[in-house]
Design an enzyme around this catalytic site. Structure first.
Site, PDB file in Angstrom:
ATOM      1  N   CYS A  76       0.577  -1.262  -0.111  1.00  0.00           N
ATOM      2  CA  CYS A  76      -0.003  -0.226  -0.010  1.00  0.00           C
ATOM      3  C   CYS A  76       0.886   1.344   0.054  1.00  0.00           C
ATOM      4  CB  CYS A  76      -0.777   0.085   1.329  1.00  0.00           C
ATOM      5  SG  CYS A  76      -1.859  -1.455   1.683  1.00  0.00           S
ATOM      6  N   HIS A 149      -2.172   7.276   3.790  1.00  0.00           N
ATOM      7  CA  HIS A 149      -1.021   6.650   3.757  1.00  0.00           C
ATOM      8  C   HIS A 149       0.031   7.277   2.837  1.00  0.00           C
ATOM      9  CE1 HIS A 149      -0.553   1.930   4.207  1.00  0.00           C
ATOM     10  NE2 HIS A 149       0.116   2.773   5.249  1.00  0.00           N
TER      11      HIS A 149
END
Length: 539
Positions: A76, A149
């Site tokens: 990710c 993120h």
């Protein structure tokens, strides 16, 4: 500091740019959705799921162009960093190689590590000129909905990435419920003092439980063999709440005279696998005809994601939802659908691709990618030749909206635009034939110090070469003929043609690493820096 000339351009162009056919842009990113997890055959060379149902994403594929050689980083955080910077992890404004750190060796799985890993950064630098900032130079309003993120906090998206409307958040919601602190994933919680909530205050208006009006007006139109009425009175799913927020944003921005760029990184379908109950009930009653795919909870999660993609597409057709599509903006909106890495085996199976998220094998880095822009991108088209990576989306979107890339002296872009392919001007970009991955550390048993090059040969055959730093070994695969990476062409006694190809790829990889001063870690026994792959493969 950022180049003041570049920053001043933001102000100048925002004042002088008027909408002149500039497309709105919606970039939708799934989380951990594998290459074979859609029911459309377009994105996976016919390897679509026969159990999961994704009618809305399939519609998007029929209306746009799919790339079957679409790639990401292995998990990710590095993919999102590459996407927002247009740089590989080796880029000076990036530096994100893995989720968390590169010191993730054992977890009881790896007995020893010969190399002391590089200490990576975890967040984009403040010197980064993000994708958001670049589109703002030509008058775009920017928005961020979903997974946080590669940036430290949601506020950082505003303070140095250039996000105007910020709903960046985590999937976990911490609340006090009946006097006890509860950490809950995906579903809204009713806090004793704050009421129904998610982890971002901006999503609070969308946190109320499913009621009759919502079910009738929002969920029933998307009904696909599921019974949404069983949800009445139950907590809202984060995926639906994000869908609500994006739909409202589209309606609001449609009334403005400036184009918008919305980045929508859903948390679905990342573990924990927590789908909406009505969809899970549907799949529990459905028998799988696909030996790869049979988990009802994961199938339901995939379709929940799909329904919210459908809601976004429907909002572009009819922004205020009154049934009159004369105010629709779909024809002037570029929609991109992508995933941040390959599927996480267990919940799903990436066959015919090898292995899973976290690896540099195809199952870890090959994903669905779709672009739709009516009148510009040919419908139901599939590109089966050009390799595309997360780093390429930044220059591609800049190209499509008419924005100049940052001064390379301030922020150098590794990616290359594929806009000419989207516009039907060419099938492949001749000088875009390589992709690179570099991992100077460890991630349980899935990744170790290694570098990889993907190379499209002049005959349009795709090859991938792996170099492992611990033992100096090589692996070479022909992806065009061996999509499952089952046969190492360098095993045994390779012929001269094969060896020459490997040598060419090795030296390209070595040059790329050296030009970027890519970190390699140090040898644990000697403390010496780990050397790059040897010139001419050591021969």
């Amino acid at each position: 500091m950022k180049n003041p000339i570049f920053l001043s351009l933001i102000l100048l162009v925002c004042f002088t740019t008027v909408m002149m056919g500039q497309p709105n842009v919606i970039l939708i990113m799934a989380d951990d959705l594998g290459w074979t997890d859609l029911s459309s055959p377009n994105t996976s060379l016919g390897n679509a799921s026969k159990y999961y149902e994704t009618p809305n994403i399939d519609r998007l594929a029929k209306q746009g162009m799919s790339f079957t050689y679409a790639y990401t980083q292995q998990n990710c955080q590095p993919t999102r960093a590459a996407l927002l910077t247009g740089q590989y992890a080796t880029g000076p404004q990036n530096g994100v190689y893995n989720v968390g750190s590169l010191h993730r060796a054992s977890k009881g799985l790896r007995a020893s590590t010969a190399i002391i890993p590089h200490n990576q950064t975890n967040y984009l630098t403040k010197e980064c000129v993000s994708m958001f900032e670049t589109v703002k130079t030509v008058g775009y309003h920017t928005a961020f909905f979903g997974k946080l993120h590669a940036i430290k906090t949601g506020e950082h998206a505003e303070s140095y990435l250039g996000v105007d409307h910020n709903l960046a958040l985590r999937k976990e919601t911490k609340a006090t419920v009946n006097g006890k602190k509860v950490n809950n994933e995906f579903f809204a919680q009713k806090d004793d003092t704050k009421g129904w909530m998610f982890s971002h205050e901006g999503l609070k208006p969308y946190a109320q439980p499913y009621d009759a009006s919502y079910i009738k007006n929002v969920l029933e139109p998307l009904q696909n063999g599921n019974d949404p009425w069983i949800l009445e009175g139950t907590p809202k799913h984060l995926t639906d709440a994000l869908g609500d927020a994006v739909v409202d944003y589209i309606q609001e921005r449609t009334q403005q005279n400036t184009p918008f760029f919305a980045y929508v990184p859903f948390h679905a379908v990342h573990v924990s696998i927590l789908p909406r109950p009505d969809l899970e009930a549907k799949y529990k009653a459905k028998k799988s005809k696909d030996p790869r795919h049979f988990r009802a909870d994961y199938a339901a999660f995939v379709e929940l994601l799909d329904q919210n993609v459908g809601r976004i597409l429907n909002a572009l057709d009819d922004p205020n939802g009154d049934g009159d599509i004369s105010d629709g903006i779909a024809d002037n909106t570029l929609v991109v659908f992508y995933s941040d890495n390959g599927g996480f085996m267990g919940p799903t199976d990436n066959t015919p691709l090898r292995l899973r998220k976290g690896t540099y094998f195809e199952g870890g880095v090959r994903v669905p990618l779709i672009f739709r822009y009516p009148g510009t991108i040919a419908p139901n088209s599939v590109n089966t030749t050009q390799e595309v990576h997360a780093i390429d989306l930044y220059p591609t979107l800049a190209d499509m909206v008419g924005a100049e890339l940052p001064d390379p002296g301030v922020h150098d872009i590794d990616g290359k635009s594929v806009a000419s392919i989207l516009k039907g001007e060419m099938e492949v970009i001749e000088n875009k034939t390589e992709l690179y991955w570099h991992f100077p550390g460890y991630m349980d048993v899935r990744n170790w110090p290694q570098s990889v090059i993907h190379y499209r040969h002049s005959n349009n055959q795709h090859y991938k070469l792996f170099y492992s730093y611990e033992d100096g070994s090589y692996e070479l695969y022909n992806l065009s003929n061996d999509i499952g990476e089952t046969t190492n062409l360098l095993a045994g006694d390779p012929d001269q043609t094969t060896f020459d190809l490997a040598l060419k790829m090795n030296n390209k990889l070595r040059e790329w690493l050296m030009n970027r001063s890519a970190p390699t870690g140090t040898w644990r026994n000697s403390g010496e820096p780990v050397a790059y792959p040897p010139l001419n493969m050591g021969n």
